[in-house]
Design a protein around this motif. Structure first.
Motif, PDB file in Angstrom:
ATOM      1  N   GLY C 153       1.016  -1.692   0.334  1.00  0.00           N
ATOM      2  CA  GLY C 153      -0.389  -0.251  -0.038  1.00  0.00           C
ATOM      3  C   GLY C 153       1.302   1.340   0.519  1.00  0.00           C
ATOM      4  O   GLY C 153       0.727   1.731  -0.606  1.00  0.00           O
ATOM      5  N   THR C 235      -4.315  10.401   2.450  1.00  0.00           N
ATOM      6  CA  THR C 235      -4.250   8.775   3.063  1.00  0.00           C
ATOM      7  C   THR C 235      -5.977   9.529   3.485  1.00  0.00           C
ATOM      8  O   THR C 235      -7.093   8.650   4.093  1.00  0.00           O
ATOM      9  N   SER C 258     -13.365   0.166   9.950  1.00  0.00           N
ATOM     10  CA  SER C 258     -13.097   2.281   9.937  1.00  0.00           C
ATOM     11  C   SER C 258     -14.124   2.451  10.232  1.00  0.00           C
ATOM     12  O   SER C 258     -13.466   3.569  10.491  1.00  0.00           O
ATOM     13  N   VAL C 289      -8.959   5.666   4.158  1.00  0.00           N
ATOM     14  CA  VAL C 289      -7.922   5.045   4.231  1.00  0.00           C
ATOM     15  C   VAL C 289      -7.096   4.980   5.386  1.00  0.00           C
ATOM     16  O   VAL C 289      -6.090   4.350   5.901  1.00  0.00           O
ATOM     17  N   TYR C 290      -7.044   6.086   6.226  1.00  0.00           N
ATOM     18  CA  TYR C 290      -5.911   6.944   7.025  1.00  0.00           C
ATOM     19  C   TYR C 290      -6.721   5.659   8.357  1.00  0.00           C
ATOM     20  O   TYR C 290      -5.600   4.824   8.888  1.00  0.00           O
ATOM     21  N   ARG C 292      -8.446   3.028   8.238  1.00  0.00           N
ATOM     22  CA  ARG C 292      -7.608   1.664   8.114  1.00  0.00           C
ATOM     23  C   ARG C 292      -5.902   1.393   8.547  1.00  0.00           C
ATOM     24  O   ARG C 292      -5.853  -0.233   8.408  1.00  0.00           O
ATOM     25  N   PHE C 293      -5.462   1.976   7.873  1.00  0.00           N
ATOM     26  CA  PHE C 293      -3.996   1.414   7.422  1.00  0.00           C
ATOM     27  C   PHE C 293      -3.761   2.215   9.540  1.00  0.00           C
ATOM     28  O   PHE C 293      -2.861   1.086   9.914  1.00  0.00           O
ATOM     29  N   ARG C 296      -4.338  -1.594  11.032  1.00  0.00           N
ATOM     30  CA  ARG C 296      -3.810  -2.596  10.212  1.00  0.00           C
ATOM     31  C   ARG C 296      -2.465  -2.208  11.335  1.00  0.00           C
ATOM     32  O   ARG C 296      -2.537  -3.406  11.581  1.00  0.00           O
ATOM     33  N   SER C 435      -6.446   0.118   0.586  1.00  0.00           N
ATOM     34  CA  SER C 435      -7.139   0.070   1.890  1.00  0.00           C
ATOM     35  C   SER C 435      -7.526  -1.031   2.192  1.00  0.00           C
ATOM     36  O   SER C 435      -8.012  -1.909   2.748  1.00  0.00           O
ATOM     37  N   ASP C 437      -6.959  -3.948   0.275  1.00  0.00           N
ATOM     38  CA  ASP C 437      -5.997  -4.909   0.239  1.00  0.00           C
ATOM     39  C   ASP C 437      -7.381  -5.928  -0.348  1.00  0.00           C
ATOM     40  O   ASP C 437      -7.173  -7.332   0.632  1.00  0.00           O
TER      41      ASP C 437
END
Lengths: 208, 185, 445
Positions: C153, C235, C258, C289-290, C292-293, C296, C435, C437
């Motif tokens: 990513g 993101t 998220s 996206v941030y 979800r990052f 993870r 994001s 994935d």
């Protein structure tokens, strides 16, 4: 798919070892009380959907799971009630199964449902005949089923009426045939060894 | 390829061959053609510090096939993907080499069925077949090094035309596998 | 039929002019497109692309830099795994199923084995040590899968450093896998009834050291990306999908978490003894996206916690069986390292040839024919790194599966791509797909 003495018959076992064949009985209807939350679910559904006995063909409790067998034309109504009243917000997709011996009900579509608010899981099953493989689409109820229905169409040939764009999704667009049906050969080429070849499953001698 | 192709065979050509081979092998740029599980091992070869491919000159995985010399077909090639594979191969400019990485690329692997091309050599000519499911990163590096040796000794010009003729003749007269007798016969 | 020339600049089709960009021809391309007076251009981010996670084809309709419509083309990795399993043993199904979602092979195997065990009715007979090993391997696999997700990513958005760190940490996990199962990926380790073989000597120390090393190493990636203003600009606010969108699309996993919904099958519908472990469900509430990052990154720490608890439990259960006791189902994998490599242990051969007739019969029947599973259907769902992985298995009472269908999380999650990216810019679709994935092996099967 099986050609006389060649090819797999019924099961994919081409080894010749499984000589004893037990006839698989199809699950009959289960009796009340179902146990767990299944009674609550079926009672709520009956209350919310007056044509319950008309639409539901069979209720099967097997291995801790509830399966409602539904008539194809009532599927969307039941789906809306399950989603809105009984809070089964998520559908885990459509899975097709092909039972060539059940004449008149060869193609089954299985919808596992999940309720996050109540932490419950049930399964819907719809059976249609090979000659008229039409099931109404539940894309309006659960939008995530879009690709699942395309895949079931691609692999089994079940046509979902009302789907916004029912085309092949996994196979190339001009592929002929529906690969995961039981009468579609697995394909493949003979495996070459020094001095001999092993044919692919549909060309092997059947020892049944 | 240009001027070098026109040199008549002899001492000059062999020196040019050695030089061209040496230079080509030391900066072999792979094209990203990672498909499935083998692609992850290929990524490990490219990025994990243990199996660094940069020391062999191949760290820059070019996304554009125009700028790549080597196509590592990593993973199973389905029937839907085969025309894409051929198009990418055609878009690479000569000289180009292909490594079929993994069992699925070499021969269809464990998927002997309707959906998978049984061996990527049905679609593109392959120079090195690398077995494994997936092959360890060291195996991929070994395959690349063997390819380096092959490239080092590659002939150009009239010598190359002769080798191609010989290889073709040998392939045409070769016995198919299932007619070979093996050690016991 | 006209031959297709890959070097041709443009050709006429039924849909209008199609341009093949071949490099160095930007001027002529712009001139030709300008001449057609089209406001919208359809661009194909084809199956071979460095930024789409695997062989995903995205057809974008662009108006300038804004995406007006995006459609995903999948199926480029369709392997027919599900149909192939119908011709194999129940135990051999593991080896096929492992290669579906190739970043988390153990999760695929466990979902399949849980469904088969449900059909067999032996869910409670699976030994505790086997369940603990399964949990530990799955959590280690979650770490290695999230590492690839973070690394690739970041790479797709232009950050090259995290990829090196991520793959370095992944190597730690893969070494542990290799020590325990023999393979780095696609191990076919989890079998119906338990696991294939017990942990070798020295495994506990290696795992503990690995956990310590990873805890230290995870800080590298965290310092690089969390709080990095460029990363946050790229993101935050991108790929927005709220709870209503997630539920109607059937999306689970980090994307669902998220939105703030703490839905994790390990907590709400535990399997393999997950209720006995202390860990938290990581959520974010930014739906982008941030978020979800961050989820993870934090799930990595939670997985390390679970692995430590597993190793403690395993040390207490040392010597317990790892395969179900019923010999008619347990695959006879008493393996030992001999002079010519890993093979059937000589003790086992001595037993089946010399002392016990039943063992010989069981071994023979299991290896040639396989065990029979009573007819019926079962659905077992687990929480894979991408979401809910469900195995829907139908048996006809025989030795071969009748129908195996996997409900892959990436298949559903990818359907969110249009919802996340239409109206945004081309650069953001890369972030949105990263994001989600997706693993195309799981999507196409």
């Amino acid at each position: 798919m099986s050609d006389g003495m060649f090819g797999p018959k019924g099961t994919g076992d081409t080894s010749g070892y499984g000589g004893l064949v037990a006839k698989a009985a199809t699950a009959g209807s289960s009796e009340r009380p179902y146990g767990g939350y299944f009674d609550e679910v079926t009672d709520n559904l009956e209350r919310a959907y007056p044509e319950f006995s008309d639409a539901i063909e069979r209720v099967v409790i097997d291995r801790g799971e509830l399966t409602l067998h539904i008539k194809a034309k009532k599927l969307v109504e039941v789906a809306f009630i399950l989603r809105d009243v009984l809070k089964f917000e998520m559908c885990m997709g459509v899975s097709g199964v092909h039972y060539p011996e059940q004449i008149g009900r060869e193609l089954h579509a299985v919808y596992p449902l999940l309720s996050m608010t109540k932490n419950q899981r049930i399964r819907l099953e719809v059976s249609v005949a090979d000659t008229h493989p039409h099931i109404p689409s539940v894309v309006e109820v659960w939008a995530g089923n879009n690709w699942h229905e395309r895949e079931t169409f691609d692999m089994f040939g079940i046509i979902f009426d009302g789907h916004p764009g029912l085309t092949r999704i996994l196979m190339p667009d001009d592929w002929k045939g529906h690969p995961q049906r039981k009468d579609y050969a697995l394909g493949g080429i003979p495996v070459e060894y020094k001095g001999a070849t092993t044919p692919p499953p549909n060309d092997r001698r059947s020892y049944k | 390829m240009g001027l070098e192709e026109k040199i008549p065979s002899g001492f000059v050509l062999t020196t040019v061959e050695k030089l061209a081979g040496y230079m080509r092998k030391n900066s072999l740029w792979p094209a990203t053609f990672g498909l499935a599980c083998c692609a992850i091992e290929m990524m490990a070869v490219g990025s994990a510090a243990k199996y660094d491919i940069a020391r062999f000159g191949g760290e820059v995985f070019r996304a554009s096939p125009r700028q790549a010399d080597l196509m590592i077909v990593a993973g199973r090639v389905s029937n839907k993907m085969a025309p894409v594979l051929r198009q990418i191969y055609d878009q690479m400019s000569a000289p180009k080499w292909v490594i079929a990485m993994g069992a699925c690329a070499s021969s269809g692997g464990m998927f002997n069925n309707y959906a998978i091309v049984q061996g990527v050599d049905h679609v593109v000519p392959v120079d090195i077949y690398l077995p494994g499911c997936p092959p360890r990163p060291e195996m991929l590096l070994d395959a690349i090094l063997k390819l380096h040796e092959q490239i080092n000794n590659e002939k150009i010009g009239p010598n190359r035309a002769q080798i191609i003729k010989e290889v073709e003749l040998a392939a045409m007269n070769a016995k198919p596998n299932h007619q070979m007798k093996g050690l016991l016969a | 039929m006209t031959t297709f020339d890959p070097y041709a600049p443009s050709r006429e089709t039924t849909e209008g002019k199609v341009f093949s960009v071949t490099g160095g021809d930007w001027d002529s391309l712009v001139q030709e497109i300008g001449a057609t007076k089209e406001e919208r251009v359809v661009v194909n981010m084809g199956p071979q692309h460095p930024s789409t996670h695997g062989v995903l084809r995205l057809v974008l309709e662009l108006e300038g830099e804004t995406i007006t419509e995006v459609r995903c083309g999948i199926g480029y990795l369709h392997t027919g795994i599900e149909k192939n399993i119908e011709f194999r043993n129940w135990t051999q199904g593991t080896t096929f199923v492992t290669r579906m979602d190739y970043l988390s092979p153990l999760h695929n195997e466990t979902a399949y084995c849980l469904a088969v065990e449900k059909l067999l009715g032996i869910t409670n007979d699976v030994p505790e040590r086997a369940s603990v090993i399964r949990v530990m391997m799955m959590e280690l696999n979650r770490i290695s899968s999230h590492m690839v997700a973070l690394g690739t990513g970041a790479l797709e958005l232009g950050a090259m450093g995290p990829m090196f760190f991520a793959f370095r940490d992944r190597e730690t996990v893969l070494e542990i896998f290799e020590m325990i199962t023999g393979l780095r990926m696609n191990m076919a380790y989890v079998r119906p009834g338990g696991v294939q073989q017990d942990l070798p000597d020295g495994a506990y120390t290696k795992i503990r050291e690995g956990v310590k090393l990873m805890r230290k190493n995870f800080k590298d990636n965290a310092t690089l990306l969390i709080g990095n203003s460029i990363w946050m600009k790229r993101t935050q606010g991108i790929g927005y999908l709220d709870l209503a969108g997630c539920t109607t699309l059937g999306i689970t996993g980090p994307v669902l978490r998220s939105t703030g919904m703490p839905w994790d099958l390990r907590k709400v519908q535990p399997y393999c003894g997950y209720e006995n472990y202390n860990f938290d469900v990581v959520t974010a509430d930014t739906c982008d996206v941030y978020g979800r990052f961050l989820i993870r990154m934090n799930e990595l720490e939670q997985s390390l916690r679970i692995v430590e608890q597993c190793v403690d439990k395993l040390e207490k259960l040392h010597g317990a069986p790892v395969m179900v006791a019923d010999k008619k189902i347990a695959w006879p994998a008493q393996l030992a390292l001999g002079g010519d490599g890993l093979g059937n242990s000589l003790d086992h051969i001595r037993e089946i040839m010399g002392t016990s007739m039943e063992s010989l019969i069981h071994h023979f029947k299991l290896v040639t024919e396989g065990f029979r599973v009573p007819a019926g259907q079962a659905y077992a769902a687990i929480e894979s790194p991408r979401g809910e992985l469900g195995a829907s298995i139908v048996s006809d009472g025989g030795t071969r599966p009748y129908r195996v269908h996997f409900r892959e999380p990436s298949f559903n999650n990818l359907q969110a791509t249009p919802a996340m990216s239409e109206g945004g810019m081309v650069a953001d679709i890369v972030a949105a797909v990263a994001s989600i994935d997706p693993v195309m092996g799981g999507v196409d099967r």
